[in-house]
Design an enzyme around this catalytic site. Structure first.
Site, PDB file in Angstrom:
ATOM      1  N   ARG A 112       0.806  -1.221   0.000  1.00 40.06           N
ATOM      2  CA  ARG A 112       0.000   0.000   0.000  1.00 40.06           C
ATOM      3  C   ARG A 112       0.845   1.279   0.000  1.00 40.06           C
ATOM      4  NH1 ARG A 112      -3.494  -2.502   4.873  1.00 40.06           N
ATOM      5  NH2 ARG A 112      -1.543  -3.664   5.030  1.00 40.06           N
ATOM      6  N   ASP A 157       5.552  -2.143  11.627  1.00 43.06           N
ATOM      7  CA  ASP A 157       5.071  -0.879  11.057  1.00 43.06           C
ATOM      8  C   ASP A 157       4.279  -0.022  12.038  1.00 43.06           C
ATOM      9  OD1 ASP A 157       2.789  -2.451  11.181  1.00 43.06           O
ATOM     10  OD2 ASP A 157       2.088  -1.936   9.174  1.00 43.06           O
ATOM     11  N   THR A 188       0.985 -13.002   8.804  1.00 45.81           N
ATOM     12  CA  THR A 188       1.561 -12.751  10.133  1.00 45.81           C
ATOM     13  C   THR A 188       1.616 -14.031  10.984  1.00 45.81           C
ATOM     14  OG1 THR A 188      -0.646 -11.940  10.733  1.00 45.81           O
ATOM     15  CG2 THR A 188       1.034 -10.291  10.300  1.00 45.81           C
ATOM     16  N   ALA A 203      36.155  40.561   2.307  1.00 44.21           N
ATOM     17  CA  ALA A 203      35.065  40.125   1.423  1.00 44.21           C
ATOM     18  C   ALA A 203      35.630  39.505   0.152  1.00 44.21           C
ATOM     19  CB  ALA A 203      34.185  41.314   1.080  1.00 44.21           C
TER      20      ALA A 203
HETATM   21  C1  UD1 Z   1      -2.368  -6.021  11.017  1.00 39.47           C
HETATM   22  C2  UD1 Z   1      -3.395  -6.876  11.751  1.00 39.47           C
HETATM   23  C3  UD1 Z   1      -4.614  -6.015  12.101  1.00 39.47           C
HETATM   24  C4  UD1 Z   1      -4.164  -4.817  12.914  1.00 39.47           C
HETATM   25  C5  UD1 Z   1      -3.060  -4.040  12.202  1.00 39.47           C
HETATM   26  C6  UD1 Z   1      -2.483  -2.988  13.134  1.00 39.47           C
HETATM   27  C7  UD1 Z   1      -3.128  -9.143  10.821  1.00 39.47           C
HETATM   28  C8  UD1 Z   1      -3.703 -10.156   9.926  1.00 39.47           C
HETATM   29  N1  UD1 Z   1      -3.794  -7.980  10.899  1.00 39.47           N
HETATM   30  O1  UD1 Z   1      -2.947  -5.603   9.801  1.00 39.47           O
HETATM   31  O2  UD1 Z   1      -5.538  -6.755  12.853  1.00 39.47           O
HETATM   32  O3  UD1 Z   1      -5.270  -3.973  13.182  1.00 39.47           O
HETATM   33  O4  UD1 Z   1      -1.987  -4.904  11.822  1.00 39.47           O
HETATM   34  O5  UD1 Z   1      -1.534  -2.195  12.485  1.00 39.47           O
HETATM   35  O6  UD1 Z   1      -2.121  -9.383  11.450  1.00 39.47           O
HETATM   36  N2  UD1 Z   1       4.396  -9.354   8.015  1.00 39.47           N
HETATM   37  C9  UD1 Z   1       5.345 -10.353   7.965  1.00 39.47           C
HETATM   38  N3  UD1 Z   1       5.119 -11.451   7.194  1.00 39.47           N
HETATM   39  C10 UD1 Z   1       3.968 -11.621   6.485  1.00 39.47           C
HETATM   40  C11 UD1 Z   1       2.976 -10.608   6.549  1.00 39.47           C
HETATM   41  C12 UD1 Z   1       3.226  -9.482   7.335  1.00 39.47           C
HETATM   42  O7  UD1 Z   1       6.407 -10.247   8.578  1.00 39.47           O
HETATM   43  O8  UD1 Z   1       3.843 -12.651   5.832  1.00 39.47           O
HETATM   44  C13 UD1 Z   1       4.651  -8.163   8.826  1.00 39.47           C
HETATM   45  C14 UD1 Z   1       4.621  -6.888   8.013  1.00 39.47           C
HETATM   46  O9  UD1 Z   1       5.925  -6.595   7.533  1.00 39.47           O
HETATM   47  C15 UD1 Z   1       4.139  -5.864   9.014  1.00 39.47           C
HETATM   48  C16 UD1 Z   1       3.324  -6.665  10.016  1.00 39.47           C
HETATM   49  O10 UD1 Z   1       3.626  -8.025   9.767  1.00 39.47           O
HETATM   50  O11 UD1 Z   1       5.220  -5.235   9.673  1.00 39.47           O
HETATM   51  C17 UD1 Z   1       1.823  -6.409   9.856  1.00 39.47           C
HETATM   52  O12 UD1 Z   1       1.462  -6.641   8.514  1.00 39.47           O
HETATM   53  P1  UD1 Z   1       0.509  -5.631   7.754  1.00 39.47           P
HETATM   54  O13 UD1 Z   1       0.386  -6.101   6.369  1.00 39.47           O
HETATM   55  O14 UD1 Z   1       0.931  -4.250   7.979  1.00 39.47           O
HETATM   56  O15 UD1 Z   1      -0.867  -5.899   8.505  1.00 39.47           O
HETATM   57  P2  UD1 Z   1      -2.101  -4.918   8.620  1.00 39.47           P
HETATM   58  O16 UD1 Z   1      -2.926  -5.035   7.406  1.00 39.47           O
HETATM   59  O17 UD1 Z   1      -1.656  -3.583   9.012  1.00 39.47           O
HETATM   60 MG    MG Z   2       0.155  -2.668   9.068  1.00 42.89          MG
END
Ligand code: UD1
Ligand code: MG
Length: 486
Positions: free
Chosen positions: A22, A109, A86, A387
């Protein structure tokens, strides 16, 4: 009881493998900066004082760059490839968690979280004998976040991601920060039941919450006192919001410590910057890197200082740019001075407008007030640089030094062709091009001798007056008349 316990049964896990689609960026999300640091660095730093066994960072996108940031902060990394969500990231970290009983899990993040908040989360988790404790927050606009669904005032039944919300759930404004404390022996079996039942076909760590709750395990949610701490950075707008909060916190901390900041919302200060009491910072100033400023200084509007070290009572007039330089007590520079790296301005030195310095030492009380370039130069105490003085320090191949002694007077528009030395107390005549050393107390003069020719100008004017002025061309005339006719 729990509060005084050490955390040697705890490991921190930071999930930082994602791409950050995003953000629409070629740079992995956690490498983006806010508040003067990369996102992931903020989070590793927040975990440090928890004194857990270890901080494990799950890396994936641009893994090497992320590792290069976190490893010097004593975190260890584990590679998640491909990135299947995650929950999958957590499973990848499993083999590094060893004998830890608890894990604080954080996304890469959400960089505003403070150590104190994490400590309170761990305490709530221990005191509640919970399987999972979620750090939640109540937001006026919860959109984009997973929602915390409670089954009672204290217990949580599930986290529901935005895309899977029912109409009633959409109104829930308690959100999941994605910061949790887990009891690992409870988490692993629950995570084993999680299926990739979502449009991205990913394993969501959030789904482990419903699995735990369904098994009758205790799942708690602790609401963050300051909801800004949980802000996540999924978009550029999120990054700007988070940066704004960091900058505000830093300015407030300095103001609390006795620094005056005018129109504070226009002033940008990096986290490692230190500023002494009664220093005044005017609007639009940037204090960056490891800049240190003493007491009772004034930094006027529009100045940008990077890795600068200022003593007490230093004045930086408007619109100066200073990098990696030391300005001792009472120095005054600018307006419009440019200090490139490696200068040392000793006490009471003055650098005026449109003066550029590089790798130069300016002695105590010495002055260079107007339109000069001083590079690789050493200028003694109380010398005056006129100067337009230029050190010609570069011959296209190498850089050479210029050495100017104490109480030297360099006349305006002098070119000092380095390497060259001017002894103590010497004078240089204005307009000189100095190519040879000048002895102490001597005069260096190197310019064409002036010749005056009496009456020359008057004679020239008479000659010119006798030459007939050319007539206007007929073409131009006809264009004028045709215009008038219109
Ligand atoms: C996530 C949460 C959401 C929460 C939000 C808060 C999940 C499914 N959702 O959503 O409930 O409200 O954070 O900010 O967890 N990452 C990995 N490996 C992966 C996928 C992600 O390491 O395979 C890391 C990303 O780099 C990131 C973090 O996990 O730092 C969260 O992933 P992100 O895609 O930002 O999740 P959100 O959609 O923000
Ligand atoms: Mg996030």
């Amino acid at each position: 009881m729990a509060q005084t316990m050490s955390n040697n049964d705890l490991t921190n896990v930071i999930l930082a493998a994602g791409k950050g689609t995003r953000l629409k960026s070629s740079l992995a999300k956690v490498l983006h900066r806010a508040g003067g640091r990369t996102l992931v660095e903020h989070i590793v730093r927040a975990c440090g004082p928890l004194k857990g066994r270890e901080t494990v960072v799950v890396v994936g996108h641009q893994a090497e760059q992320v590792a290069a940031i976190v490893e010097p902060l004593e975190a260890v990394t584990v590679l998640q490839h491909p990135q299947n969500g995650t929950g999958h990231a957590m499973l990848v970290a499993k083999r590094l968690l060893g004998r830890a009983k608890l894990a604080v899990v954080l996304p890469g993040d959400a960089p505003l979280v403070r150590t104190e908040t994490l400590k309170a989360l761990i305490t709530a988790h221990r005191n509640g004998n919970a399987a999972a404790t979620i750090l939640s927050a109540v937001l006026a606009d919860p959109s984009g976040y997973g929602r915390v669904v409670r089954k009672s005032e204290t217990a949580v039944s599930a986290i529901v991601e935005e895309s899977q919300l029912t109409d009633e759930q959409r109104d829930i404004n308690e959100i999941n920060s994605a910061i949790y404390c887990f009891t690992l022996e409870k988490l692993w079996p629950a995570l084993a039941h999680v299926k990739p039942n979502n449009k991205h076909r990913e394993l969501y760590l959030t789904d482990a919450i419903a699995a735990l709750s369904a098994k009758g395990e205790t799942v708690l949610a602790q609401v963050a006192a300051d909801s800004r701490e949980v802000l996540g950075c999924n978009t550029r707008a999120d990054l700007a919001d988070v940066d704004r909060v960091f900058r505000e916190w830093k300015r407030n901390a300095l103001m609390d410590a006795g620094v005056t900041i005018q129109l504070p919302e226009t002033v940008l200060i990096d986290p490692d910057v230190a500023v002494g009491e009664d220093t005044i910072i005017e609007p639009g100033v940037h204090l960056l890197g490891k800049t240190k400023i003493g007491a009772r200084c004034t930094i006027r509007t529009g100045s940008v200082l990077t890795d600068a070290v200022l003593g007490d009572e230093v004045t930086v007039e408007a619109h100066c740019v200073v990098a990696e330089s030391r300005l001792d007590d009472g120095v005054i520079i600018g307006p419009f001075a440019r200090l490139r790296p490696n200068n040392h301005l000793k006490a009471g030195a003055r650098i005026g407008n449109f003066v550029e310095l590089k790798k130069s030492t300016i002695g105590e009380g010495a002055k260079a007030m107007h339109l000069s370039y001083l590079g690789d130069a050493k200028i003694g105490t109380k010398s005056n640089i006129g100067a337009g003085t230029i050190t010609c320090n570069y011959d296209g191949f190498h850089k050479y030094p210029t050495s100017i002694g104490n109480k030297v007077f360099i006349g305006s528009d002098t070119a000092l062709v380095a390497p060259v030395r001017v002894g103590d107390g010497a004078y240089i005549a204005a307009g000189s091009t100095i190519t040879e050393n000048v002895p102490s107390d001597g005069l260096g003069i190197a310019r064409g001798r002036q010749v005056n020719k009496p009456g020359w100008a008057a004679k020239k004017r008479r000659e010119l007056a006798t030459v007939e002025k050319p007539k206007r061309t007929s073409k131009r005339k006809s264009r004028r008349t045709s215009k008038r006719r219109k």
